[in-house]
Design a protein around this motif. Structure first.
Motif, PDB file in Angstrom:
ATOM      1  N   SER A 187       0.789  -1.235   0.000  1.00  0.00           N
ATOM      2  CA  SER A 187       0.000   0.000   0.000  1.00  0.00           C
ATOM      3  C   SER A 187       0.817   1.279   0.000  1.00  0.00           C
ATOM      4  CB  SER A 187      -0.913   0.010   1.239  1.00  0.00           C
ATOM      5  OG  SER A 187      -0.135   0.048   2.426  1.00  0.00           O
ATOM      6  N   VAL A 193      -4.680   1.136  -2.939  1.00  0.00           N
ATOM      7  CA  VAL A 193      -5.171  -0.191  -2.589  1.00  0.00           C
ATOM      8  C   VAL A 193      -6.307  -0.583  -3.528  1.00  0.00           C
ATOM      9  CG1 VAL A 193      -6.358  -1.531  -0.808  1.00  0.00           C
ATOM     10  CG2 VAL A 193      -4.451  -0.014  -0.184  1.00  0.00           C
ATOM     11  N   GLU A 194      -7.213   0.357  -3.799  1.00  0.00           N
ATOM     12  CA  GLU A 194      -8.356   0.074  -4.655  1.00  0.00           C
ATOM     13  C   GLU A 194      -7.923  -0.285  -6.069  1.00  0.00           C
ATOM     14  OE1 GLU A 194      -9.422   2.066  -1.108  1.00  0.00           O
ATOM     15  OE2 GLU A 194      -8.042   2.748  -2.685  1.00  0.00           O
ATOM     16  N   GLN A 196      -5.087  -1.648  -6.978  1.00  0.00           N
ATOM     17  CA  GLN A 196      -4.477  -2.979  -6.970  1.00  0.00           C
ATOM     18  C   GLN A 196      -5.523  -4.076  -6.801  1.00  0.00           C
ATOM     19  OE1 GLN A 196      -0.643  -3.147  -4.625  1.00  0.00           O
ATOM     20  NE2 GLN A 196      -1.162  -0.998  -4.240  1.00  0.00           N
ATOM     21  N   ARG A 197      -6.501  -3.836  -5.955  1.00  0.00           N
ATOM     22  CA  ARG A 197      -7.560  -4.831  -5.785  1.00  0.00           C
ATOM     23  C   ARG A 197      -8.353  -5.015  -7.077  1.00  0.00           C
ATOM     24  NH1 ARG A 197      -8.429  -6.907  -0.926  1.00  0.00           N
ATOM     25  NH2 ARG A 197      -7.669  -5.850   0.965  1.00  0.00           N
ATOM     26  N   ALA A 201      -5.559  -8.144  -6.963  1.00  0.00           N
ATOM     27  CA  ALA A 201      -4.829  -8.452  -5.736  1.00  0.00           C
ATOM     28  C   ALA A 201      -5.815  -8.819  -4.624  1.00  0.00           C
ATOM     29  CB  ALA A 201      -4.001  -7.248  -5.290  1.00  0.00           C
ATOM     30  N   PRO A 202      -5.731 -10.028  -4.084  1.00  0.00           N
ATOM     31  CA  PRO A 202      -6.649 -10.403  -3.010  1.00  0.00           C
ATOM     32  C   PRO A 202      -6.294  -9.748  -1.682  1.00  0.00           C
ATOM     33  CG  PRO A 202      -5.124 -12.194  -3.450  1.00  0.00           C
ATOM     34  CD  PRO A 202      -4.871 -11.147  -4.504  1.00  0.00           C
ATOM     35  N   HIS A 203      -5.030  -9.326  -1.555  1.00  0.00           N
ATOM     36  CA  HIS A 203      -4.565  -8.715  -0.311  1.00  0.00           C
ATOM     37  C   HIS A 203      -3.519  -7.671  -0.654  1.00  0.00           C
ATOM     38  CE1 HIS A 203      -1.780  -8.577   3.259  1.00  0.00           C
ATOM     39  NE2 HIS A 203      -2.942  -8.310   3.843  1.00  0.00           N
ATOM     40  N   VAL A 204      -3.601  -6.513   0.016  1.00  0.00           N
ATOM     41  CA  VAL A 204      -2.619  -5.445  -0.147  1.00  0.00           C
ATOM     42  C   VAL A 204      -2.048  -5.137   1.230  1.00  0.00           C
ATOM     43  CG1 VAL A 204      -2.209  -3.080  -0.915  1.00  0.00           C
ATOM     44  CG2 VAL A 204      -3.871  -4.500  -2.128  1.00  0.00           C
TER      45      VAL A 204
END
Length: 224
Positions: A187, A193-194, A196-197, A201-204
């Motif tokens: 992050s 984060v948004e 990447q999701r 990405a399941p997790h940041v």
């Protein structure tokens, strides 16, 4: 147990290059008489190979203008580093790399930098002993093409099930998904984060402790 392979992006993931990239983009824009680019536009292109990135940043440039823009960007970076500039590591980055290496992980780099930039980073104290391979946009197709990750897996003797890509941009996440490897966001870099999701990405991770915990979870899921 299969040794996992962690492939790290550099800019925005291990190294805080936000100020220097914006400065180089601004210098290059001024050299061509263009308006200073806003950081929010510059951050979107980080991770792509430089000519591609700058073509996205200034899509109306002619091919000769794009060549001048690219040369001006590189020239700005060269002047910074010739003057002794050093991009700092994010706090906790080196501790995480050393811990993973100590625990038997294979480590690699996949970056939008050119080979000169990779060499500059590998000259950091202790880095050359940590990474089994490095892959950059000059080696072939840049992000988000999966070529760099495929090359990293070949160099590390790893398969997709044992490989995880750690990066701060949607370009890293998209590359990981295309290569069939696990995507892991962070992050503190260039993309939100948004963003990447949305790329998959399941997790940041919010910090390096969170990242290490995510990598530990990944390692336990690797087929024996």
């Amino acid at each position: 147990m299969t040794r996992p392979l962690a492939v790290f992006d550099i800019d925005g993931t291990l190294v805080d290059s936000r100020a220097s990239i914006l400065e180089a983009a601004t210098d290059a824009a001024r050299a061509l008489g263009l308006p200073d680019p806003h950081y929010d536009r510059v951050r979107q292109i980080v991770g792509l190979s430089l000519p591609h990135a700058l073509a996205v940043l200034e899509p109306d440039l002619t091919p000769p203008e794009l060549e001048r823009f690219t040369a001006a960007f590189r020239g700005s970076f060269a002047r910074m580093f010739d003057a002794g500039h050093e991009e700092p590591l994010y706090p906790g980055a080196m501790d995480t790399l050393r811990r993973l290496h100590r625990d038997g992980w294979r480590l690699s780099l996949a970056t939008g930098q050119n080979r000169r930039g990779v060499a500059r980073n590998l000259a950091r104290p202790g880095w050359s002993a940590l990474f089994i391979s490095s892959h950059c946009a000059e080696d072939g197709p840049g992000k988000p093409d999966p070529a760099m990750l495929q090359a990293a897996m070949t160099a590390g003797g790893a398969d997709a099930a044992s490989t995880i890509m750690i990066g701060d941009t949607a370009h890293d996440i998209t590359m990981a998904v295309a290569a069939g490897v696990a995507p892991q966001g962070v992050s503190w870099g260039f993309h939100t984060v948004e963003e990447q999701r949305a790329a998959g990405a399941p997790h940041v991770a919010t910090d390096f402790d969170d990242l290490e915990a995510a990598l530990d979870r990944f390692a336990t899921r690797i087929p024996a």
